[in-house]
Design an enzyme around this catalytic site. Sequence first.
Site, mmCIF file in Angstrom:
data_model
loop_
_atom_site.group_PDB
_atom_site.id
_atom_site.type_symbol
_atom_site.label_atom_id
_atom_site.label_comp_id
_atom_site.label_asym_id
_atom_site.label_seq_id
_atom_site.Cartn_x
_atom_site.Cartn_y
_atom_site.Cartn_z
ATOM 1 N N ILE A 25 -6.207 70.293 37.617
ATOM 2 C CA ILE A 25 -6.482 71.644 37.133
ATOM 3 C C ILE A 25 -7.981 71.910 37.074
ATOM 4 C CG2 ILE A 25 -6.293 73.181 35.138
ATOM 5 C CD1 ILE A 25 -3.576 71.919 34.558
ATOM 6 N N ASN A 45 -15.630 61.577 34.355
ATOM 7 C CA ASN A 45 -15.885 60.378 33.565
ATOM 8 C C ASN A 45 -15.968 59.141 34.444
ATOM 9 O OD1 ASN A 45 -16.217 58.548 31.488
ATOM 10 N ND2 ASN A 45 -14.037 58.429 31.022
ATOM 11 N N ASP A 71 -18.640 60.794 29.321
ATOM 12 C CA ASP A 71 -17.411 60.537 28.566
ATOM 13 C C ASP A 71 -17.400 61.498 27.385
ATOM 14 O OD1 ASP A 71 -15.347 59.671 26.960
ATOM 15 O OD2 ASP A 71 -15.982 57.569 26.914
ATOM 16 N N ASN A 98 -11.448 71.305 29.913
ATOM 17 C CA ASN A 98 -10.198 71.073 30.633
ATOM 18 C C ASN A 98 -9.618 69.676 30.452
ATOM 19 O OD1 ASN A 98 -8.259 71.173 33.080
ATOM 20 N ND2 ASN A 98 -9.731 69.588 33.622
ATOM 21 N N SER A 147 -5.040 74.361 25.994
ATOM 22 C CA SER A 147 -3.852 74.004 25.234
ATOM 23 C C SER A 147 -2.761 73.634 26.236
ATOM 24 C CB SER A 147 -3.431 75.158 24.323
ATOM 25 O OG SER A 147 -2.299 74.787 23.555
ATOM 26 N N SER A 148 -1.530 73.829 25.862
ATOM 27 C CA SER A 148 -0.394 73.536 26.739
ATOM 28 C C SER A 148 0.813 74.265 26.203
ATOM 29 C CB SER A 148 -0.112 72.028 26.772
ATOM 30 O OG SER A 148 1.151 71.766 27.358
ATOM 31 N N TYR A 162 1.409 64.448 21.925
ATOM 32 C CA TYR A 162 0.778 65.388 22.852
ATOM 33 C C TYR A 162 0.849 66.813 22.315
ATOM 34 C CZ TYR A 162 -0.183 67.959 27.171
ATOM 35 O OH TYR A 162 -0.708 68.813 28.113
ATOM 36 N N LYS A 166 -2.419 69.416 21.189
ATOM 37 C CA LYS A 166 -2.685 70.722 21.792
ATOM 38 C C LYS A 166 -2.551 71.857 20.772
ATOM 39 C CE LYS A 166 -3.560 69.470 26.037
ATOM 40 N NZ LYS A 166 -4.868 69.736 26.664
ATOM 41 N N VAL A 195 2.008 72.000 36.154
ATOM 42 C CA VAL A 195 1.094 72.316 37.256
ATOM 43 C C VAL A 195 1.027 71.091 38.160
ATOM 44 C CG1 VAL A 195 -1.240 73.031 37.900
ATOM 45 C CG2 VAL A 195 -0.263 73.779 35.716
ATOM 46 N N THR A 197 -0.183 68.341 39.705
ATOM 47 C CA THR A 197 -1.343 67.463 39.692
ATOM 48 C C THR A 197 -0.829 66.034 39.577
ATOM 49 O OG1 THR A 197 -1.509 67.462 37.278
ATOM 50 C CG2 THR A 197 -2.682 69.225 38.440
#
Length: 267
Positions: A25, A45, A71, A98, A147-148, A162, A166, A195, A197
Amino acid sequence: MASSEETPRSLAGKVALVTGAGRGIGKGIAVELAKRGASVVVNYNSAEKPAQEVVDEIAKTGSRAVAIKADITKVPEVSRLFQEALQHFGHLDIVVSNSGTEVFKPEEEVTEEDYDRVFNLNTRAQFFIAQHAYVHLRNGGRIVLMSSVAANMSGIPNHALYAGSKAAVEGFTRSFAVDAGHRKITVNAIAPGGVKTDMYDANAWHYVPNGKPGMPMEEIDKGLAAFCPLGRVAVPQDIGRVVAFLAHPDSEWVNGQVILLTGGSVT
């Protein structure tokens, strides 16, 4: 996906910093901002080669970019990232937080290390990215947090860590929007669903009814696309285009919002 057309360079003269921009993303966001004329700081990173490939791809759009390793779970590294970005481009107008990680684990098996790893990147790092953005952005700048859809979903097992990481970001978004308003800086969050990825490849089966490890990707895509009125799953470009709108001056009246990016999916 919408048809490809020549993109107006509506962000010419702007400088954007995107964390975790070497892949997925983040890459999609960085490239879409660059297509619109923004210069882009591609933060990474560990994946130096992919980050440099993003820089090279951006150069082909006619925009400038630089890859900066940091980082972002470490506040001194966040400070250095912003200082190097400013040294390179002179100012910042857009910051997109992100970077993130996802864990599915039964709650009784979650360790301190699991908790710290997820919250350090998904939550703590986003707070300090937003804090530094507020300090260093020019007036009228844009902050976009990640967020998600998971923050508000129910019925997904082994997902508390998780989802909680978020959900906190959505609180940050509303509060930072108030605090940054006097400088005409807007603060919003986006909340994508699935998404395509590498994170999707590893975890998307959890969201498919009767999903199981090792499911063929075609079955996973088909299962998730069935929930979407548009009949497909998202790609990074979809997310990048929404962020590009939030970065544009026309988005000024969108502030303190969490924008679901699911293509209308109902799960």
